[in-house]
Design a protein around this motif. Sequence first.
Motif, PDB file in Angstrom:
ATOM      1  N   LYS A  49      47.041   0.998  99.385  1.00  0.00           N
ATOM      2  CA  LYS A  49      46.886   0.078 100.517  1.00  0.00           C
ATOM      3  C   LYS A  49      45.722  -0.891 100.334  1.00  0.00           C
ATOM      4  O   LYS A  49      45.325  -1.575 101.277  1.00  0.00           O
ATOM      5  N   VAL A  50      45.169  -0.953  99.127  1.00  0.00           N
ATOM      6  CA  VAL A  50      44.042  -1.848  98.853  1.00  0.00           C
ATOM      7  C   VAL A  50      44.556  -3.050  98.063  1.00  0.00           C
ATOM      8  O   VAL A  50      44.904  -2.926  96.894  1.00  0.00           O
ATOM      9  N   PHE A  51      44.626  -4.189  98.720  1.00  0.00           N
ATOM     10  CA  PHE A  51      45.055  -5.423  98.063  1.00  0.00           C
ATOM     11  C   PHE A  51      44.538  -6.607  98.869  1.00  0.00           C
ATOM     12  O   PHE A  51      44.227  -6.485 100.048  1.00  0.00           O
ATOM     13  N   LEU A  52      44.398  -7.713  98.206  1.00  0.00           N
ATOM     14  CA  LEU A  52      43.970  -8.957  98.845  1.00  0.00           C
ATOM     15  C   LEU A  52      44.977 -10.050  98.533  1.00  0.00           C
ATOM     16  O   LEU A  52      45.511 -10.096  97.430  1.00  0.00           O
ATOM     17  N   PRO A  53      45.205 -10.932  99.489  1.00  0.00           N
ATOM     18  CA  PRO A  53      46.080 -12.070  99.199  1.00  0.00           C
ATOM     19  C   PRO A  53      45.353 -13.056  98.289  1.00  0.00           C
ATOM     20  O   PRO A  53      44.132 -12.987  98.134  1.00  0.00           O
ATOM     21  N   GLU A  75      39.313  -6.602 106.951  1.00  0.00           N
ATOM     22  CA  GLU A  75      39.551  -5.352 107.678  1.00  0.00           C
ATOM     23  C   GLU A  75      40.656  -4.529 107.017  1.00  0.00           C
ATOM     24  O   GLU A  75      40.537  -3.311 106.900  1.00  0.00           O
ATOM     25  N   LYS A  76      41.716  -5.171 106.592  1.00  0.00           N
ATOM     26  CA  LYS A  76      42.825  -4.455 105.948  1.00  0.00           C
ATOM     27  C   LYS A  76      42.378  -3.774 104.657  1.00  0.00           C
ATOM     28  O   LYS A  76      42.734  -2.628 104.390  1.00  0.00           O
ATOM     29  N   VAL A  77      41.612  -4.486 103.832  1.00  0.00           N
ATOM     30  CA  VAL A  77      41.196  -3.908 102.550  1.00  0.00           C
ATOM     31  C   VAL A  77      40.204  -2.766 102.787  1.00  0.00           C
ATOM     32  O   VAL A  77      40.234  -1.750 102.096  1.00  0.00           O
ATOM     33  N   ARG A  78      39.327  -2.903 103.779  1.00  0.00           N
ATOM     34  CA  ARG A  78      38.389  -1.817 104.092  1.00  0.00           C
ATOM     35  C   ARG A  78      39.138  -0.607 104.649  1.00  0.00           C
ATOM     36  O   ARG A  78      38.842   0.536 104.273  1.00  0.00           O
ATOM     37  N   ASN A  79      40.111  -0.833 105.528  1.00  0.00           N
ATOM     38  CA  ASN A  79      40.924   0.269 106.066  1.00  0.00           C
ATOM     39  C   ASN A  79      41.716   0.955 104.967  1.00  0.00           C
ATOM     40  O   ASN A  79      41.805   2.185 104.928  1.00  0.00           O
ATOM     41  N   GLY A  80      42.288   0.154 104.059  1.00  0.00           N
ATOM     42  CA  GLY A  80      43.069   0.714 102.960  1.00  0.00           C
ATOM     43  C   GLY A  80      42.230   1.571 102.028  1.00  0.00           C
ATOM     44  O   GLY A  80      42.715   2.564 101.479  1.00  0.00           O
ATOM     45  N   PHE A  81      40.979   1.188 101.830  1.00  0.00           N
ATOM     46  CA  PHE A  81      40.079   1.971 100.981  1.00  0.00           C
ATOM     47  C   PHE A  81      39.617   3.237 101.699  1.00  0.00           C
ATOM     48  O   PHE A  81      39.476   4.295 101.086  1.00  0.00           O
ATOM     49  N   ALA A  82      39.398   3.152 102.997  1.00  0.00           N
ATOM     50  CA  ALA A  82      38.862   4.285 103.762  1.00  0.00           C
ATOM     51  C   ALA A  82      39.885   5.391 104.017  1.00  0.00           C
ATOM     52  O   ALA A  82      39.544   6.585 103.973  1.00  0.00           O
ATOM     53  N   GLU A  83      41.112   5.017 104.280  1.00  0.00           N
ATOM     54  CA  GLU A  83      42.131   5.978 104.716  1.00  0.00           C
ATOM     55  C   GLU A  83      42.308   7.196 103.806  1.00  0.00           C
ATOM     56  O   GLU A  83      42.323   8.326 104.294  1.00  0.00           O
ATOM     57  N   PRO A  84      42.423   7.046 102.494  1.00  0.00           N
ATOM     58  CA  PRO A  84      42.652   8.230 101.663  1.00  0.00           C
ATOM     59  C   PRO A  84      41.500   9.237 101.708  1.00  0.00           C
ATOM     60  O   PRO A  84      41.708  10.422 101.462  1.00  0.00           O
ATOM     61  N   PHE A  85      40.304   8.756 102.051  1.00  0.00           N
ATOM     62  CA  PHE A  85      39.136   9.631 102.047  1.00  0.00           C
ATOM     63  C   PHE A  85      38.707  10.033 103.455  1.00  0.00           C
ATOM     64  O   PHE A  85      37.657  10.650 103.641  1.00  0.00           O
ATOM     65  N   LYS A  86      39.526   9.678 104.450  1.00  0.00           N
ATOM     66  CA  LYS A  86      39.212   9.947 105.851  1.00  0.00           C
ATOM     67  C   LYS A  86      37.819   9.413 106.202  1.00  0.00           C
ATOM     68  O   LYS A  86      37.044  10.053 106.895  1.00  0.00           O
TER      69      LYS A  86
END
Length: 127
Positions: free
Chosen positions: A30-34, A44-55
């Motif tokens: 879920k970590v990608f940038l346009p 926000e999307k890239v930070r959320n994508g990085f955070a989610e797998p590590f809770k």
Amino acid sequence: MFSVLEVYGDEVTSIVNPSFVKDRSAWHRKVFLPKGDPDYSDVEKVRNGFAEPFKANPKDIEFSIAAALAQLKNSRNLIVHKGSSGFEFDLALSSIVAIICHINYLVSSDKSAIKVYPWEDYEDVFA
């Protein structure tokens, strides 16, 4: 090199958030940038994508770290799928080390365990 980062992230994710792990799907999916300059929602999307797998709390994710991962993924895909040869080894290596340190910091209970400096400390001034 990217494979080491990928496996490390997958292993950590399997420990801290096993429900996020899926067959043939990496922790960074879920970590990608346009293309172009990111706007606030992209950040926000890239930070959320990085955070989610590590809770982790997305606010604990440095945008520069998540963006470095997105850039590494783009570079890797260009190499693997397009045969690109424009790979900057030093930049990739420093990004991978920084990302691994960031992941460790996110999941570690000892927040003082890692010290990262942007230069070599040959004189042990900052050790």
